[in-house]
Scaffold this motif. Structure first.
Motif, PDB file in Angstrom:
ATOM      1  N   UNK A   1       3.266  52.715  31.519  1.00  0.00           N
ATOM      2  CA  UNK A   1       2.855  51.489  30.900  1.00  0.00           C
ATOM      3  C   UNK A   1       3.249  51.085  29.737  1.00  0.00           C
ATOM      4  N   UNK A   2       2.945  49.749  29.458  1.00  0.00           N
ATOM      5  CA  UNK A   2       4.059  49.080  28.768  1.00  0.00           C
ATOM      6  C   UNK A   2       4.650  49.363  27.308  1.00  0.00           C
ATOM      7  N   UNK A   3       6.146  49.088  27.162  1.00  0.00           N
ATOM      8  CA  UNK A   3       5.605  49.787  25.570  1.00  0.00           C
ATOM      9  C   UNK A   3       5.560  48.241  24.217  1.00  0.00           C
ATOM     10  N   UNK A   4       5.263  47.542  24.814  1.00  0.00           N
ATOM     11  CA  UNK A   4       5.097  46.825  23.825  1.00  0.00           C
ATOM     12  C   UNK A   4       3.984  45.601  23.978  1.00  0.00           C
ATOM     13  N   UNK A   5       3.455  45.350  23.122  1.00  0.00           N
ATOM     14  CA  UNK A   5       2.622  43.981  23.240  1.00  0.00           C
ATOM     15  C   UNK A   5       2.941  43.446  21.580  1.00  0.00           C
ATOM     16  N   UNK A   6       3.660  42.028  21.884  1.00  0.00           N
ATOM     17  CA  UNK A   6       3.673  40.814  20.873  1.00  0.00           C
ATOM     18  C   UNK A   6       2.695  39.914  20.414  1.00  0.00           C
ATOM     19  N   UNK A   7       2.021  38.968  19.001  1.00  0.00           N
ATOM     20  CA  UNK A   7       1.888  37.900  19.325  1.00  0.00           C
ATOM     21  C   UNK A   7       3.691  37.117  19.267  1.00  0.00           C
ATOM     22  N   UNK A   8       3.739  36.359  20.131  1.00  0.00           N
ATOM     23  CA  UNK A   8       5.144  35.568  20.489  1.00  0.00           C
ATOM     24  C   UNK A   8       5.572  34.664  19.369  1.00  0.00           C
ATOM     25  N   UNK A   9       6.526  34.989  18.242  1.00  0.00           N
ATOM     26  CA  UNK A   9       7.597  34.581  17.107  1.00  0.00           C
ATOM     27  C   UNK A   9       6.893  32.556  17.240  1.00  0.00           C
ATOM     28  N   UNK A  10       7.490  31.775  19.045  1.00  0.00           N
ATOM     29  CA  UNK A  10       7.505  30.906  18.847  1.00  0.00           C
ATOM     30  C   UNK A  10       7.017  30.637  19.913  1.00  0.00           C
ATOM     31  N   UNK A  11       5.436  30.497  20.063  1.00  0.00           N
ATOM     32  CA  UNK A  11       4.835  30.906  21.091  1.00  0.00           C
ATOM     33  C   UNK A  11       4.937  28.842  21.619  1.00  0.00           C
ATOM     34  N   UNK A  12       4.331  28.327  22.400  1.00  0.00           N
ATOM     35  CA  UNK A  12       3.517  29.057  23.795  1.00  0.00           C
ATOM     36  C   UNK A  12       4.923  29.409  24.630  1.00  0.00           C
ATOM     37  N   UNK A  13       4.962  30.522  25.168  1.00  0.00           N
ATOM     38  CA  UNK A  13       3.421  31.348  25.040  1.00  0.00           C
ATOM     39  C   UNK A  13       3.136  32.486  24.181  1.00  0.00           C
ATOM     40  N   UNK A  14       1.702  32.229  23.947  1.00  0.00           N
ATOM     41  CA  UNK A  14       1.596  33.130  23.097  1.00  0.00           C
ATOM     42  C   UNK A  14       1.949  34.487  22.519  1.00  0.00           C
ATOM     43  N   UNK A  15       1.619  35.554  23.852  1.00  0.00           N
ATOM     44  CA  UNK A  15       2.375  36.426  23.083  1.00  0.00           C
ATOM     45  C   UNK A  15       4.160  36.991  24.258  1.00  0.00           C
ATOM     46  N   UNK A  16       4.563  37.728  24.099  1.00  0.00           N
ATOM     47  CA  UNK A  16       5.590  38.957  24.335  1.00  0.00           C
ATOM     48  C   UNK A  16       5.476  40.571  24.191  1.00  0.00           C
ATOM     49  N   UNK A  17       6.389  40.828  25.795  1.00  0.00           N
ATOM     50  CA  UNK A  17       5.890  41.859  26.183  1.00  0.00           C
ATOM     51  C   UNK A  17       6.792  42.129  26.230  1.00  0.00           C
ATOM     52  N   UNK A  18       7.373  43.336  25.911  1.00  0.00           N
ATOM     53  CA  UNK A  18       9.159  43.865  26.457  1.00  0.00           C
ATOM     54  C   UNK A  18       8.868  45.206  26.273  1.00  0.00           C
ATOM     55  N   UNK A  19      10.511  45.282  26.808  1.00  0.00           N
ATOM     56  CA  UNK A  19      10.158  46.900  27.888  1.00  0.00           C
ATOM     57  C   UNK A  19      11.725  47.365  27.315  1.00  0.00           C
ATOM     58  N   UNK A  20      11.412  48.537  26.317  1.00  0.00           N
ATOM     59  CA  UNK A  20      12.398  48.766  25.677  1.00  0.00           C
ATOM     60  C   UNK A  20      13.785  50.109  26.160  1.00  0.00           C
TER      61      UNK A  20
END
Length: 191
Positions: A109-128
């Protein structure tokens, strides 16, 4: 006689392993397995009733293999990288998305889902990732590919968030913890 000739010569090791695989003595009740590919690993002897010990090549230490997190284990490294990745992302201004379900260790699964600090885009997905760990291949494609992400999102976010991600879009990236630097390094995902 090889005068004037060139040829490749393989080094004879005479029963010694290359330097990166010089190993300590196997612990009581264990023996070393030397695969043709990959790193040597310790294995418990048949009939031995003691705890199973695994060897961490990076720290050059044995650790007890259990289902809980043990320092030096892959699980410890993965959980450590995720915790540091969250700290890094939050420090950069990203905000965790409410309702996102983080997978347990061993689940895909995805490690993380964030609201992006500098949109657009609105979301940031990161794998650690920790140090040299790689992005794996699954039946849904390579980890962090768009196909893989879309296969995982419906199981990890509420329907309204999924719909918003479809409308607003996301950026994807890797966050790699480098123990020698004691910091997270952002990585671009190009696949």
């Amino acid at each position: 006689n090889l005068d004037g000739a060139t040829a490749s010569v393989k080094q004879q090791l005479n029963g010694q392993l290359p330097l990166q695989y010089r190993l300590p003595a196997a612990p009581d009740g264990h023996h070393w397995v030397l695969p043709k590919r990959g790193q040597p690993y310790s294995k418990r002897n048949p009939g031995y009733q003691g705890e199973r010990l695994d060897y961490d090549h990076e720290s050059q230490q044995f650790y007890v293999k259990r289902n809980e997190t043990t320092p030096g284990s892959n699980r410890f490294k993965a959980e450590f990288a995720e915790a540091r990745g969250y700290e890094w992302a939050i420090a950069k201004g990203h905000k965790p998305v409410a309702g996102f379900k983080r997978p347990k260790y061993g689940e895909q699964g995805l490690d993380s889902l964030f609201l992006h600090a500098n949109p657009p885009p609105k979301y940031f997905i990161a794998e650690m990732k920790y140090h040299k760990s790689t992005y794996g291949w699954t039946r849904d494609g390579k980890q962090m590919s768009e196909r893989w992400i879309w296969a995982k999102l419906p199981n990890q976010v509420p329907p309204d968030v999924l719909e918003d991600i479809m409308l607003e879009g996301f950026e994807r990236g890797g966050l790699r913890y480098m123990p020698d630097l004691d910091k997270m390094i952002p990585e671009k995902i190009t696949w």
